[in-house]
Enzyme design. Sequence first.
Site, PDB file in Angstrom:
ATOM      1  N   GLU A  70      -7.553  -4.392   6.223  1.00  0.00           N
ATOM      2  CA  GLU A  70      -7.584  -4.413   4.045  1.00  0.00           C
ATOM      3  C   GLU A  70      -6.546  -5.084   3.306  1.00  0.00           C
ATOM      4  O   GLU A  70      -6.347  -5.492   1.774  1.00  0.00           O
ATOM      5  CB  GLU A  70      -7.453  -2.368   4.001  1.00  0.00           C
ATOM      6  CG  GLU A  70      -8.612  -2.165   4.484  1.00  0.00           C
ATOM      7  CD  GLU A  70      -8.299  -0.219   4.293  1.00  0.00           C
ATOM      8  OE1 GLU A  70      -7.714  -0.319   5.612  1.00  0.00           O
ATOM      9  OE2 GLU A  70      -8.961   0.306   3.288  1.00  0.00           O
ATOM     10  N   HIS A  97     -12.721   3.294   0.271  1.00  0.00           N
ATOM     11  CA  HIS A  97     -12.458   2.388   1.175  1.00  0.00           C
ATOM     12  C   HIS A  97     -13.271   0.673   1.025  1.00  0.00           C
ATOM     13  O   HIS A  97     -13.556  -0.089   1.800  1.00  0.00           O
ATOM     14  CB  HIS A  97     -13.217   2.684   2.871  1.00  0.00           C
ATOM     15  CG  HIS A  97     -12.419   4.034   2.978  1.00  0.00           C
ATOM     16  ND1 HIS A  97     -13.275   5.066   3.542  1.00  0.00           N
ATOM     17  CD2 HIS A  97     -10.949   4.247   3.131  1.00  0.00           C
ATOM     18  CE1 HIS A  97     -11.838   6.132   3.740  1.00  0.00           C
ATOM     19  NE2 HIS A  97     -11.143   5.426   3.839  1.00  0.00           N
ATOM     20  N   ARG A 125      -9.318  16.867   5.877  1.00  0.00           N
ATOM     21  CA  ARG A 125      -9.888  17.291   4.421  1.00  0.00           C
ATOM     22  C   ARG A 125     -11.614  17.625   4.520  1.00  0.00           C
ATOM     23  O   ARG A 125     -11.949  16.846   5.552  1.00  0.00           O
ATOM     24  CB  ARG A 125     -10.104  15.852   3.196  1.00  0.00           C
ATOM     25  CG  ARG A 125      -9.176  15.457   2.532  1.00  0.00           C
ATOM     26  CD  ARG A 125      -9.222  13.928   2.311  1.00  0.00           C
ATOM     27  NE  ARG A 125      -8.435  13.145   3.595  1.00  0.00           N
ATOM     28  CZ  ARG A 125      -8.584  11.886   2.626  1.00  0.00           C
ATOM     29  NH1 ARG A 125      -9.130  11.189   1.996  1.00  0.00           N
ATOM     30  NH2 ARG A 125      -8.373  10.995   3.321  1.00  0.00           N
ATOM     31  N   ASN A 180       1.249  -1.415   0.002  1.00  0.00           N
ATOM     32  CA  ASN A 180       0.123  -0.030   0.030  1.00  0.00           C
ATOM     33  C   ASN A 180       0.917   1.229  -0.116  1.00  0.00           C
ATOM     34  O   ASN A 180       1.763   1.470   1.457  1.00  0.00           O
ATOM     35  CB  ASN A 180      -1.056  -0.203   1.350  1.00  0.00           C
ATOM     36  CG  ASN A 180      -1.808   1.306   1.549  1.00  0.00           C
ATOM     37  OD1 ASN A 180      -1.758   1.722   0.804  1.00  0.00           O
ATOM     38  ND2 ASN A 180      -2.722   0.991   2.757  1.00  0.00           N
ATOM     39  N   ARG A 182      -2.397  -2.097  -3.391  1.00  0.00           N
ATOM     40  CA  ARG A 182      -3.580  -1.352  -3.276  1.00  0.00           C
ATOM     41  C   ARG A 182      -3.393  -0.351  -3.998  1.00  0.00           C
ATOM     42  O   ARG A 182      -2.733   0.484  -3.882  1.00  0.00           O
ATOM     43  CB  ARG A 182      -3.705  -0.507  -2.041  1.00  0.00           C
ATOM     44  CG  ARG A 182      -4.636  -0.127  -1.475  1.00  0.00           C
ATOM     45  CD  ARG A 182      -4.841   0.902  -0.368  1.00  0.00           C
ATOM     46  NE  ARG A 182      -5.819   1.539   0.003  1.00  0.00           N
ATOM     47  CZ  ARG A 182      -6.383   2.232   0.923  1.00  0.00           C
ATOM     48  NH1 ARG A 182      -5.289   1.793   2.135  1.00  0.00           N
ATOM     49  NH2 ARG A 182      -7.561   2.360   1.186  1.00  0.00           N
TER      50      ARG A 182
END
Length: 391
Positions: free
Chosen positions: A379, A181, A241, A9, A93
């Site tokens: 993940e 996600h 964000r 990732n 990923r």
Amino acid sequence: MPDTILTINAGSSSIKFALFAIGASGVLERSARGEVERLTTEPSLVISGRDGKVVEKKEWGRESPGFEPILRTVIERIEAHQGGDNLIAVGHRIVHGGSTHVRPERITPDVLADLDRLVPLAPLHQKYNLDPVRVLVSLRPGLPQIACFDTAFHATMAPVAYRYALPPEFEAEGIRKYGFHGLSYEYVAERLREIAPSLAEGRVIVAHLGNGASLAAIHGGRGVDTTMGFTALDGLVMGTRCGSIDPGVLLYLEQQRGMSAADVYDLLYRRSGLLGMSGVASDMRTLLASEEPRAREAVELFVHRIAGKIGEMAASLGGLDGLVFTAGIGERSADIREMVCAKLGWLGAEIDPVANERHAPVIARPGSRIDIRVVPTDEELMIARHTLKLA
Ligand code: ADP
């Protein structure tokens, strides 16, 4: 010595990776994990073994040697730790698969070229996700590389859920809601099938609350709606964000304040959210511990937005059977879960304070109309599973 799968990732400033040993009947067991931090400034590598103890460390000093030598070192050190070259595939990923890459796939030169074309859709991530793919093609030609997309889980959304109210030529160009996600949602949906099979068949909202945060509305394991959109900027309030904002604000910033596109980008991605509002930190633990009124206000908006969007997701699902919290804040902050659920009485959500404090798997009070759970996400394991299947 068992065969292994490496998951990668990669971001703009770090590479996170994990090594999985393939056991009897294809069971995956994480045998190492690690991270390279400060990739471009003062890179440092740490690898820890199965038990979490550090097994490898390296610092490169102020002169970063660049991506390729660093990745080569990562692979050499991992293999040294494992005691041999038994890597059968690498899973990556990849943040964006666009409208056409809707399931994990083996990366060929054509796929790579196609994914390159999506860089403008996710400028913060996509390029960096693809860098290690290219390096590995030259370091280990022939080693299968599998792309696992963060958008893919949401590919089952109906047009009414993914469309923006714009003239159709904009959608033809790819301007639509994608959602992110996805690997986390897919993992949680699979996990629910194991631990709560009847809930997994029903209407569930998963709240992935980390530095990035979003909700997914899931029915029978399939994605129906989500709060992130064309980019990972939309929806919930996040670490830095802004989340949902009236697009008219952007027009105002450009037209009246004379902000450049780069300034607006920096404001919305890096200087907003919990950090921007509080002026204290983007980190939830720091905010919850802070006495600053602005820190409290940031947390209040974070919670308010989650509860509001849960209402929206419940409407997309036509009702709600369960709410699942996951990721850093979702898994570890009893306070945030409590504050969110306190706003969901109208949906029939009742939290059990004792179970919540213990981060128990089920945190709904007996008799709550809605099941409420904490499911730790993984993940990396999801990527490893896909990679094993395709390799
Ligand atoms: P990322 O999106 O970077 O993967 P994580 O899922 O690791 O992020 O979540 C990071 C967030 O989780 C941070 O805001 C951190 O403060 C928060 N967090 C971690 N542990 C706790 C805790 N015990 N209480 C509250 N927040 C926590």
